[in-house]
Design an enzyme around this catalytic site. Structure first.
Site, PDB file in Angstrom:
ATOM      1  N   GLU A 453       0.870  -1.178   0.000  1.00 23.32           N
ATOM      2  CA  GLU A 453       0.000   0.000   0.000  1.00 23.32           C
ATOM      3  C   GLU A 453       0.909   1.231   0.000  1.00 23.32           C
ATOM      4  O   GLU A 453       1.752   1.380   0.887  1.00 23.32           O
ATOM      5  CB  GLU A 453      -0.893   0.014   1.255  1.00 23.32           C
ATOM      6  CG  GLU A 453      -2.055  -0.970   1.194  1.00 23.32           C
ATOM      7  CD  GLU A 453      -2.895  -0.978   2.477  1.00 23.32           C
ATOM      8  OE1 GLU A 453      -4.112  -1.146   2.394  1.00 23.32           O
ATOM      9  OE2 GLU A 453      -2.329  -0.830   3.582  1.00 23.32           O
ATOM     10  N   ASN A 491      -6.096  -3.062   6.452  1.00 24.64           N
ATOM     11  CA  ASN A 491      -6.273  -3.300   7.889  1.00 24.64           C
ATOM     12  C   ASN A 491      -7.520  -2.613   8.441  1.00 24.64           C
ATOM     13  O   ASN A 491      -8.102  -3.064   9.420  1.00 24.64           O
ATOM     14  CB  ASN A 491      -5.037  -2.843   8.669  1.00 24.64           C
ATOM     15  CG  ASN A 491      -3.894  -3.851   8.540  1.00 24.64           C
ATOM     16  OD1 ASN A 491      -4.122  -4.989   8.118  1.00 24.64           O
ATOM     17  ND2 ASN A 491      -2.687  -3.437   8.876  1.00 24.64           N
TER      18      ASN A 491
END
Ligand code: NAD
Length: 707
Positions: A453, A491
């Site tokens: 990411e 997450n």
């Protein structure tokens, strides 16, 4: 011979002569995909070469960086325009003159099928040959499943076609798929081979007529079936690998033409199916993720010739390996000589283990280790073009480090943080060059996991972002841009699943049954086994810092049960093993906590378990999209497929949500919000709106593309 047709458009297939040998060259950049124009061009060129009596032999070659790398995937799912590749191959095999395929680069899919229809194949060194169709949820559809077993034997072909993994030119030579490796000029070597074959006066047998490698395996069908069963064990729920195995078995059981016909039927069935649609979606999504609004192709990435990684712990070591693996020198830095040598020792052990398993040569290990230098002071990062910080997850520590880096890093260096939970904007503000700061969030183990990411802070310069994306590609990661928020894309969604995982067991669901449901869906692991693997203490420390709670997970940590590393977590791991066993102590602990909370435990059905494992994450994804944290729904799919083991054949959470229907998901979320009393489970505004309009997430991507 002219390279342009009468319209002035460049011809994608041309023929040149070298004496009595015709060289048919495909030139359709970037990868000579076998799209309609190429197939048509080949058909015409082959017919002309067949008819011309002066032509005694034919070479098929490709211009540019590769032989045909496969089909034109954009044609899948649309009506097929004749001639098909199968038609081209029938024409090719009807030519009674030696035809030599001269292959280089990535000779994949239809490219290899075309080459296998030739009499002989000659490869440039470094060529990779394979039938990767299974990775798109289909099978080779132009005879590949019938010819490869005849070329390299059914057992090897089975393994290759079910895995989709390519083979090296050296393996292809050893196994009989190619007949020679050309040292020097490939086309010249292919012409020489054609000439020698003409001179021999004998046509080599076509693979379709060559059953020599099938005979012994036919006599030992049980071994073949056992190998197929074994390979398919790891492909639960997937249609394409099973169809591939069946097709290879057909090569043993059916005459060639019937085998080809059955393969064609299986192809049409798979290509029209949901699984292949999902896998093709992921294929395009991964490429789409590289496009960033406002960062066009004219935005040149900065040069990264040297990297520095600060923090030689779990993540730092893996990140340093990513650079060494692709030949980029990297300095690994920690606070003490001892810490950095410990980190380097783990890297060395990792490489040596890979070498012991045959994955790397000793020379490669030495070369990679030679690229990783070490230091115990950040001064060593002064000449790095990219610095990646992977120190303790503590804002004060990170801010101090970035302030210090600001003083020593060279102008224009990218300063990246690998933080999982901290605010990248705040970290950037510790420097006087916040435009050079961004997040590069790797996943553990960093040298293995594909996802990266790239976190764009408010101040990040577009060319800094472009550089991080380019570096991601260079180190073989699948990079996705995320905005700054708690948990970024992956997450943040996972946190919603974790809340539900806690709730479900308190309500009475069985731990192992929940994990089994998630595995049945296609994930490699369920939520509890995964938490045990990652270490329960990681989340516990974060919750302690934030003053939040998770009843069961906290209680397990308080009892010293941190997961696999302590041999006990949600499950029991006997004698250092990795196999989770149900622990009656945990069952009792959950029951006691439920009682203390006044909950009456009940049976929770598998459908409810699955919905509660998936829908709250989809709901959070809708918020992530609405806030602009993710650029497009398909980016979220890429994050989950490459970072969290979401099965590609279900296309990622957004694609899956569309296939279920957002109306159903919104309705079920409302039910669960009422049932649990958690208002945050109510459909997010974007989800509710799309559901109300009868639309899917994909409609947002289409809109974004048209802008
Ligand atoms: P770790 O504890 O294994 O390693 C941290 C290392 O940083 C230690 O070796 C420590 O000595 C060193 N260190 C601390 N302060 C330093 C300083 N000022 N200068 C130089 N070195 C320093 O931690 P980890 O698991 O590798 O995590 C590192 C970072 O990566 C954290 O920000 C974490 O949130 C993030 N992260 C971790 C994971 C994971 O699964 N472990 C995944 C993604 C991101």
């Amino acid at each position: 011979m002219s390279d342009t047709g009468s319209t002035g458009a460049p011809q994608v297939v041309t023929t040149a002569m070298d004496g009595d040998i015709a060289i048919i060259t495909i030139n359709s950049p970037p990868v000579n995909a076998l799209g309609h124009a190429v197939r048509e061009g080949l058909t015409l060129a082959l017919a002309a070469a067949k008819a011309d009596r002066a032509i005694k032999g034919i070479v098929i070659a490709c211009a540019g960086r590769t032989f045909c790398a496969g089909a034109d995937i954009t044609e899948f799912g649309k009506p097929r325009k004749a001639p098909s590749l199968a038609d081209v191959i029938v024409a090719l095999e009807g030519i009674a003159k030696p035809v030599i395929a001269a292959v280089h680069g990535t000779t994949l899919g239809g490219g290899l099928e075309l080459a296998m229809a030739c009499h002989l194949r000659i490869a440039a060194p470094g060529t990779r040959l394979g039938l990767p169709e299974v990775k798109l949820g289909i099978l080779p559809g132009a005879g590949g499943t019938q010819r490869l077993p005849r070329a390299i034997g059914p057992l090897k072909a089975l393994e290759r076609i079910v895995s989709g993994d390519p083979m090296t030119a050296a393996d292809a030579l050893a196994d009989g798929l190619v007949h020679a490796i050309a040292e020097g000029d490939l086309t010249a070597a292919a012409i020489a081979l054609a000439r020698a074959t003409v001179a021999s006066g004998q046509l080599p047998p076509l693979l379709r007529d060559d059953e020599r490698k099938l005979v012994s395996v036919r006599a030992e069908r049980a071994a073949f079936d056992a190998a197929a069963r074994d390979l398919l064990k790891r492909k639960r729920g997937q249609e394409a690998p099973a169809a591939c195995a069946k097709a290879v078995a057909n090569a043993l059981d059916l005459p060639f033409d019937q085998g080809v016909a059955a393969e064609g039927e299986a192809f049409l069935h798979l290509v029209a199916g949901e699984q292949s649609r999902a896998q093709r979606h992921i294929f395009f999504a991964e490429r789409e993720a590289l496009k960033i609004p406002g960062v066009g192709p004219e935005m040149k990435p900065r040069r990264v010739a040297k990297a520095a990684v600060i923090g030689a712990g779990t993540m730092g070591g893996g990140i340093a390996m990513c650079f060494a693996n692709v030949g980029i020198p990297v300095v690994l830095i920690d606070t003490t000589e001892e810490a950095v040598m410990r980190g380097r020792g783990i890297i060395e052990k990792n490489y040596r283990n890979t070498a012991a398993r045959g994955g790397l040569s000793a020379a490669d290990v030495d070369q990679r280790l030679g690229l990783i230098t070490t230091a115990s002071s950040i001064e060593a990062a002064a000449d790095a073009d990219l610095v990646i910080e992977a120190v303790f997850e503590n804002m004060a520590v990170k801010q101090q480090l970035f302030a210090a880096l600001d003083k020593i890093a060279k102008p224009g260096a990218i300063l990246a943080t690998n933080t999982s939970t901290l605010d990248v904007d705040v970290i950037a503000s510790a420097t006087k060059r916040p435009s050079d700061v961004l997040g590069m969030h790797f996943f553990s183990p960093a040298n293995v996991m594909k996802l990266l990411e790239v976190v764009r802070a408010k101040t990040t310069a577009p060319d800094a972002l472009a550089t991080a994306m380019a570096v991601g590609r260079q180190i073989n990661k699948t990079a996705v841009v995320s905005g700054v928020c708690d948990g970024f894309i992956g997450n943040r969604m996972l946190a919603k699943r974790s809340i539900e995982a806690e709730r479900l067991i308190l309500e009475g669901a069985d731990l192992a049954a929940v994990d089994a449901t998630v595995v049945e869906f296609g994930f490699p692991m369920g939520p509890y086994a995964m938490a045990d693997l990652a270490g329960l203490d990681v989340g516990w420390r974060i919750r302690q810092a934030r003053g939040t709670k998770a009843v069961i997970s906290d209680a397990l940590c308080e009892a010293g049960r941190f997961g696999q590393k302590t041999g006990r977590g949600y499950f029991l791991y006997e004698s250092g093993g990795r196999i989770p066993k149900t622990d009656p102590d945990v069952t009792a602990l959950i029951a006691a906590k439920a009682k203390a909370l006044g909950l009456t435990q009940r049976d929770v059905g598998a459908d409810e378990v699955l919905e509660r494992m998936l829908y709250p994450m989809i709901n959070e994804a809708a918020r992530i999209l609405d806030e602009g944290i993710a650029l497009r729904p398909s980016d979220i799919d890429v994050v989950w497929v490459f970072g969290y083991g979401w099965p590609a054949w279900r296309g990622g959470p957004m694609h899956y949500a569309d296939s279920v229907g957002l109306g159903k998901i919104a309705a079920r979320l409302s039910d669960y919000a009422a049932q649990t009393g958690d208002a945050s489970l109510q459909p997010a505004p974007l989800l509710a709106r799309l559901a109300g309009e009868g639309r899917g997430f994909a409609s947002l991507s289409a809109k974004a593309r048209s802008m």
